[in-house]
Design a protein around this motif. Structure first.
Motif, PDB file in Angstrom:
ATOM      1  N   MET A   1      14.557   4.824   0.117  1.00 22.59           N
ATOM      2  CA  MET A   1      13.619   3.723   0.014  1.00 22.59           C
ATOM      3  C   MET A   1      12.663   3.945  -1.156  1.00 22.59           C
ATOM      4  O   MET A   1      12.142   5.023  -1.338  1.00 22.59           O
ATOM      5  N   SER A   2      12.507   2.893  -1.912  1.00 18.97           N
ATOM      6  CA  SER A   2      11.593   3.004  -3.047  1.00 18.97           C
ATOM      7  C   SER A   2      11.407   1.623  -3.664  1.00 18.97           C
ATOM      8  O   SER A   2      11.747   0.621  -3.038  1.00 18.97           O
ATOM      9  N   ILE A   3      10.892   1.613  -4.875  1.00 15.53           N
ATOM     10  CA  ILE A   3      10.729   0.350  -5.597  1.00 15.53           C
ATOM     11  C   ILE A   3      11.425   0.458  -6.954  1.00 15.53           C
ATOM     12  O   ILE A   3      11.696   1.553  -7.448  1.00 15.53           O
ATOM     13  N   SER A   4      11.720  -0.709  -7.543  1.00 16.36           N
ATOM     14  CA  SER A   4      12.152  -0.726  -8.935  1.00 16.36           C
ATOM     15  C   SER A   4      11.293  -1.752  -9.668  1.00 16.36           C
ATOM     16  O   SER A   4      10.842  -2.735  -9.068  1.00 16.36           O
ATOM     17  N   ILE A   5      11.034  -1.497 -10.924  1.00 12.59           N
ATOM     18  CA  ILE A   5      10.176  -2.398 -11.702  1.00 12.59           C
ATOM     19  C   ILE A   5      10.983  -2.945 -12.875  1.00 12.59           C
ATOM     20  O   ILE A   5      11.504  -2.181 -13.700  1.00 12.59           O
ATOM     21  N   ASP A   6      11.110  -4.261 -12.925  1.00 10.29           N
ATOM     22  CA  ASP A   6      11.874  -4.921 -13.992  1.00 10.29           C
ATOM     23  C   ASP A   6      11.082  -4.818 -15.303  1.00 10.29           C
ATOM     24  O   ASP A   6      10.036  -5.458 -15.458  1.00 10.29           O
ATOM     25  N   GLN A   7      11.593  -4.019 -16.210  1.00 10.57           N
ATOM     26  CA  GLN A   7      10.867  -3.749 -17.463  1.00 10.57           C
ATOM     27  C   GLN A   7      10.749  -4.995 -18.339  1.00 10.57           C
ATOM     28  O   GLN A   7       9.825  -5.117 -19.143  1.00 10.57           O
ATOM     29  N   SER A   8      11.693  -5.938 -18.175  1.00 12.37           N
ATOM     30  CA  SER A   8      11.619  -7.144 -19.025  1.00 12.37           C
ATOM     31  C   SER A   8      10.550  -8.117 -18.511  1.00 12.37           C
ATOM     32  O   SER A   8      10.000  -8.904 -19.275  1.00 12.37           O
ATOM     33  N   LYS A   9      10.245  -8.029 -17.203  1.00 13.66           N
ATOM     34  CA  LYS A   9       9.210  -8.928 -16.654  1.00 13.66           C
ATOM     35  C   LYS A   9       7.801  -8.327 -16.734  1.00 13.66           C
ATOM     36  O   LYS A   9       6.815  -9.056 -16.786  1.00 13.66           O
ATOM     37  N   CYS A  10       7.711  -7.003 -16.694  1.00 11.61           N
ATOM     38  CA  CYS A  10       6.405  -6.331 -16.606  1.00 11.61           C
ATOM     39  C   CYS A  10       5.533  -6.674 -17.807  1.00 11.61           C
ATOM     40  O   CYS A  10       5.985  -6.638 -18.950  1.00 11.61           O
ATOM     41  N   ILE A  11       4.258  -7.023 -17.518  1.00  9.70           N
ATOM     42  CA  ILE A  11       3.321  -7.342 -18.600  1.00  9.70           C
ATOM     43  C   ILE A  11       2.322  -6.204 -18.835  1.00  9.70           C
ATOM     44  O   ILE A  11       1.378  -6.339 -19.610  1.00  9.70           O
ATOM     45  N   GLY A  12       2.507  -5.110 -18.103  1.00 14.06           N
ATOM     46  CA  GLY A  12       1.673  -3.926 -18.347  1.00 14.06           C
ATOM     47  C   GLY A  12       0.228  -4.068 -17.910  1.00 14.06           C
ATOM     48  O   GLY A  12      -0.656  -3.406 -18.445  1.00 14.06           O
ATOM     49  N   CYS A  13      -0.043  -4.917 -16.920  1.00 13.80           N
ATOM     50  CA  CYS A  13      -1.437  -5.141 -16.498  1.00 13.80           C
ATOM     51  C   CYS A  13      -2.015  -3.942 -15.746  1.00 13.80           C
ATOM     52  O   CYS A  13      -3.222  -3.788 -15.649  1.00 13.80           O
ATOM     53  N   GLY A  14      -1.133  -3.112 -15.179  1.00 12.04           N
ATOM     54  CA  GLY A  14      -1.597  -1.882 -14.533  1.00 12.04           C
ATOM     55  C   GLY A  14      -2.071  -2.028 -13.094  1.00 12.04           C
ATOM     56  O   GLY A  14      -2.534  -1.066 -12.486  1.00 12.04           O
ATOM     57  N   LYS A  15      -1.974  -3.228 -12.523  1.00 10.71           N
ATOM     58  CA  LYS A  15      -2.472  -3.423 -11.150  1.00 10.71           C
ATOM     59  C   LYS A  15      -1.687  -2.600 -10.135  1.00 10.71           C
ATOM     60  O   LYS A  15      -2.250  -2.101  -9.160  1.00 10.71           O
ATOM     61  N   CYS A  16      -0.387  -2.488 -10.337  1.00 12.51           N
ATOM     62  CA  CYS A  16       0.436  -1.698  -9.417  1.00 12.51           C
ATOM     63  C   CYS A  16       0.063  -0.222  -9.498  1.00 12.51           C
ATOM     64  O   CYS A  16      -0.039   0.464  -8.488  1.00 12.51           O
ATOM     65  N   HIS A  17      -0.187   0.229 -10.710  1.00 13.85           N
ATOM     66  CA  HIS A  17      -0.623   1.616 -10.905  1.00 13.85           C
ATOM     67  C   HIS A  17      -1.927   1.870 -10.170  1.00 13.85           C
ATOM     68  O   HIS A  17      -2.094   2.874  -9.486  1.00 13.85           O
ATOM     69  N   ASP A  18      -2.866   0.928 -10.315  1.00 13.88           N
ATOM     70  CA  ASP A  18      -4.191   1.133  -9.734  1.00 13.88           C
ATOM     71  C   ASP A  18      -4.132   1.263  -8.220  1.00 13.88           C
ATOM     72  O   ASP A  18      -4.882   2.013  -7.629  1.00 13.88           O
ATOM     73  N   VAL A  19      -3.258   0.503  -7.591  1.00 11.16           N
ATOM     74  CA  VAL A  19      -3.335   0.354  -6.144  1.00 11.16           C
ATOM     75  C   VAL A  19      -2.417   1.321  -5.381  1.00 11.16           C
ATOM     76  O   VAL A  19      -2.640   1.587  -4.201  1.00 11.16           O
ATOM     77  N   CYS A  20      -1.414   1.890  -6.013  1.00 12.46           N
ATOM     78  CA  CYS A  20      -0.452   2.761  -5.311  1.00 12.46           C
ATOM     79  C   CYS A  20      -1.174   3.914  -4.620  1.00 12.46           C
ATOM     80  O   CYS A  20      -1.885   4.676  -5.261  1.00 12.46           O
ATOM     81  N   PRO A  21      -1.011   4.058  -3.294  1.00 12.98           N
ATOM     82  CA  PRO A  21      -1.733   5.115  -2.584  1.00 12.98           C
ATOM     83  C   PRO A  21      -1.271   6.532  -2.942  1.00 12.98           C
ATOM     84  O   PRO A  21      -1.940   7.497  -2.591  1.00 12.98           O
ATOM     85  N   GLY A  22      -0.160   6.629  -3.664  1.00 18.63           N
ATOM     86  CA  GLY A  22       0.282   7.951  -4.097  1.00 18.63           C
ATOM     87  C   GLY A  22       0.152   8.158  -5.600  1.00 18.63           C
ATOM     88  O   GLY A  22       0.581   9.192  -6.116  1.00 18.63           O
ATOM     89  N   THR A  23      -0.414   7.186  -6.300  1.00 17.55           N
ATOM     90  CA  THR A  23      -0.514   7.215  -7.772  1.00 17.55           C
ATOM     91  C   THR A  23       0.849   7.556  -8.379  1.00 17.55           C
ATOM     92  O   THR A  23       0.956   8.378  -9.285  1.00 17.55           O
ATOM     93  N   LEU A  24       1.885   6.909  -7.876  1.00 18.86           N
ATOM     94  CA  LEU A  24       3.257   7.246  -8.276  1.00 18.86           C
ATOM     95  C   LEU A  24       3.735   6.406  -9.465  1.00 18.86           C
ATOM     96  O   LEU A  24       4.729   6.723 -10.091  1.00 18.86           O
ATOM     97  N   ILE A  25       3.007   5.312  -9.740  1.00 13.54           N
ATOM     98  CA  ILE A  25       3.417   4.401 -10.814  1.00 13.54           C
ATOM     99  C   ILE A  25       2.593   4.715 -12.053  1.00 13.54           C
ATOM    100  O   ILE A  25       1.373   4.841 -11.976  1.00 13.54           O
ATOM    101  N   LYS A  26       3.248   4.869 -13.160  1.00 12.35           N
ATOM    102  CA  LYS A  26       2.557   5.182 -14.415  1.00 12.35           C
ATOM    103  C   LYS A  26       2.856   4.082 -15.433  1.00 12.35           C
ATOM    104  O   LYS A  26       3.775   3.287 -15.244  1.00 12.35           O
ATOM    105  N   ILE A  27       2.080   4.066 -16.510  1.00 12.12           N
ATOM    106  CA  ILE A  27       2.298   3.079 -17.569  1.00 12.12           C
ATOM    107  C   ILE A  27       2.873   3.824 -18.782  1.00 12.12           C
ATOM    108  O   ILE A  27       2.289   4.812 -19.232  1.00 12.12           O
TER     109      ILE A  27
END
Lengths: 104, 579
Positions: A1-27
């Motif tokens: 179980m995990s997530i995938s992030i579509d690189q062509s859609k991502c606008i780099g706003c960083g909201k997902c990074h900010d909110v992840c309770p494990g700080t697992l998402i980086k920019i």
């Protein structure tokens, strides 16, 4: 179980990074969000609810019964719509009214 | 590495349920005292700082949401009923004073949450709809953002997100601050404070999890709760209690999603593979429900299920939504594999956790939530003695700890001057961090991840994990301790490429410290009072004469020493530390 992030859609706003309770998402250097530690995801879906362009998908691994569906949420007319995209192209959605309590 | 020094009045470590509510309460208490004391006495106002290793918007247990408030005094019930329930569930080993103090606040904090925006199900007369005797139904998907928003509106509260606190500053058994580092800004923090509330979570990841592969973090409790609060207290000699009362959740297989919504919401019974209802055979306490499932499996009548076959279409639709609001994996699994009306839901016990919100493990506190370290107060999952806290209990403890800390600061401010953190300690911590960051680089040697897996394997095999159906013996515990100490000795050789990896090293250290405490406590309780939670093969019976007592511990000269304390008296509402 995990997530995938579509690189062509991502606008780099960083909201997902900010909110992840494990700080697992980086920019990345080219300003795209990516999951650096996919095996450390708890499956809380906080990032998916934050993403303004619906670039993030949640999925179950085969080890816990996943069959390849990808899940995200969108806000539609004040409702939270959960959208499950099956590998064969079918789509199922469930609308939840955030003002309505669970019945159970 | 940058360095920052911060001075605050009240430091709250951990911005989860208890920590956020502590900040809300402290800000309110301060505003009230300002109004009374006028500007001359309290010119500056109380400075409150929350330090959170993730981001308070979605950190802690409530990240995905929660679909009921499990601790509420419903109509016709009293706080005493709740105390009795929790006491029975823990077979006596609780602190009644602590349970009373939260039970008396459940409804008040619930009303406050509703005012802040939480949706609670009501009947046509405007009364909350109950689930069983103690629960009310909510839409708690956004419960954490609601709490975080309330915190953000407070002028006196500053939030430092993405900063990991890894040590207290304690002198002469009095806390004067804490040390941490920013995960995303490469900064070392030395924070001085007049009082500290520890509101970090319990400890997940001590034992090998249900799904050790790709989905290793698909667990009941937040995998990011690594026992920091326990470990820091243990190292500084705080008295701890009841670490042998491990918590094992009975969960839906694979997704490790809650079972209470099925059991209480649609009345699904626990059945074995023969279709027999077995829950009544073993008793209905939290540990007995796990033990029954374990035993049915051991005796060849597994797998075990919650009987959901035949529920109505309307019930099923509501369940799919309810799980999306708290454990979305389960809804997805149903959609992908067949829904609950068509197939019973298989259940299993999780790996053991240490968590004071569900069992009684944690800091030994007085009724005001003061720990045995002066100036340090504990709330939520790190505070011991009061199991079955759930969300409302964590809020109530946040409130109690905050009021006590504000009162302490007020009293201390008049009589003592503040000590400051010695520069030499700052230097020592920075030197240790630099060693991890600057040392050898990746050479194929030990990594924090590998040592974590070794720790989990050792605990699983020798300290009563899933592998042994939660059972252990003294000889096995001795092997567990030897292995944990062996792993601890290898930490100094670890290398971190960045501050996130640095956090993983410190989290590993925390877990190893907690493991040692768990092992010492399991070895000290020479009885089996709670099946599965503490299943001691050398002492398979309950021993009320010698162990209807608390098992407490303290680190003395590097060794965790355990001792027993007599239970507080029946109905006792106040407990003070004896200094």
């Amino acid at each position: 179980m995990s997530i995938s992030i579509d690189q062509s859609k991502c606008i780099g706003c960083g909201k997902c990074h900010d909110v992840c309770p494990g700080t697992l998402i980086k920019i990345s250097e080219n300003k795209k969000a990516f999951i650096k530690y996919p095996k450390d995801c708890w499956g809380c879906t906080s990032c998916i609810k934050e993403c303004p362009v619906h670039a993030i998908r949640f999925f179950l691994g085969e080890d816990i019964g996943g069959k390849g569906s990808k899940v995200h949420t969108e806000k539609v007319n004040g409702l939270v719509r959960w959208i499950v995209e099956f590998p064969d192209g079918r789509v199922k959605s469930i609308d939840i009214d955030p003002k309505e309590s669970n019945k159970y | 590495m940058k360095q920052e020094k911060i001075k605050t009045d009240l430091l709250i470590i951990g911005g989860g349920t208890a920590g956020c509510y502590a900040a809300i309460t402290a800000a309110k208490a301060d505003a009230a005292s300002n109004a009374v004391n006028n500007a001359a006495n309290n010119a500056a106002g109380l400075k409150i700082l929350i330090v959170e290793k993730a981001n308070i918007k979605r950190s802690g247990c409530l990240a995905a949401g929660v679909n009921a408030l499990n601790a509420y005094i419903t109509e016709g019930r009293t706080p005493k009923d709740y105390v009795e329930y929790a006491k029975k569930d823990a077979d006596g080993i609780v602190r009644e004073d602590l349970l009373y103090s939260i039970s008396e606040k459940f409804n008040e904090v619930t009303a406050h949450l509703e005012k802040l925006g939480l949706v609670i199900l009501k009947d046509k007369d405007g009364k909350y709809v109950t689930r069983g005797n103690r629960n009310i139904k909510i839409n708690g998907e956004n419960i954490k953002p609601i709490l975080a928003d309330a915190v953000k509106k407070l002028d006196d509260v500053t939030v430092l997100n993405h900063v990991n606190i890894f040590d207290y500053s304690v002198h002469d058994n009095k806390i004067d601050g804490a040390f941490g580092f920013g995960i995303e800004n490469d900064t070392f923090y030395a924070i001085e404070a007049k009082a500290v509330i520890i509101a970090t979570g319990g400890a997940a990841g001590l034992y090998k999890p249900n799904n050790p592969g790709f989905s290793r973090h698909k667990m009941w409790y937040p995998p990011f709760n690594t026992g920091a609060g326990y470990a820091m207290g243990i190292r500084h000699g705080a008295e701890m209690t009841t670490f042998e009362m491990r918590f094992i959740a009975l969960r839906c297989k694979d997704t490790i999603a809650p079972t209470g919504t099925l059991a209480q919401g649609v009345g699904a019974k626990q059945v074995n593979a023969l279709g027999e209802v077995y829950e009544t055979k073993y008793g209905l306490s939290t540990s007995e429900r796990v033990y029954g499932t374990v035993t049915e499996n051991l005796e060849g009548r597994g797998p075990c299920y919650l009987r959901t076959e035949g529920i109505s279409a309307e019930q099923e639709e509501s369940l799919l939504k309810a799980y999306l609001n708290m454990a979305p994996s389960q809804t997805i699994r149903w959609i992908e594999n067949g829904t609950p009306s068509k197939a019973n839901v298989e259940i299993e016990g999780t790996e053991p956790y240490i968590v004071g919100g569900h069992t009684a493990s944690g800091y030994w506190v007085d009724t005001k939530r003061a720990t045995t370290i002066e100036g340090l107060f504990a709330a939520g999952d790190v505070a011991g003695g009061a199991p079955q806290k759930y969300v409302t209990g964590a809020l109530a403890e946040g409130e109690i700890a905050a009021k006590s800390a504000v009162e302490y600061i007020g009293a201390a401010g008049l009589t003592t001057s503040r000590t400051s953190i010695p520069e030499a300690e700052v230097e020592n911590h920075i030197a240790e961090i630099k060693k991890f960051l600057d040392s050898r680089g990746d050479d194929g040697g030990d990594t924090a991840e590998r040592l974590e897996e070794e720790m989990q394997a050792a605990m699983d095999a020798y300290a009563g994990g899933i592998q042994t159906s939660y059972r252990y013996s003294e000889n096995q515990l001795a092997v567990a301790l030897e292995k944990i100490e062996g792993i601890e000795a290898r930490i100094n050789s670890l290398h971190a490429n960045d501050f996130q990896e640095l956090m993983y090293i410190y989290e590993l250290k925390e877990r190893l410290t907690v493991c040692k405490s768990v092992i010492a406590h399991l070895a000290a309780r020479h009885e089996t009072r709670w099946h599965s939670f503490a299943e001691n093969l050398d002492y398979p019976e309950k021993d009320n004469e010698n162990f209807r007592k608390y098992v407490n511990s303290r680190l003395v000269n590097g060794e965790i020493q355990t001792f027993t304390r007599e239970l507080t008296a029946e109905g006792q509402k106040n407990y003070e530390h004896q200094h």
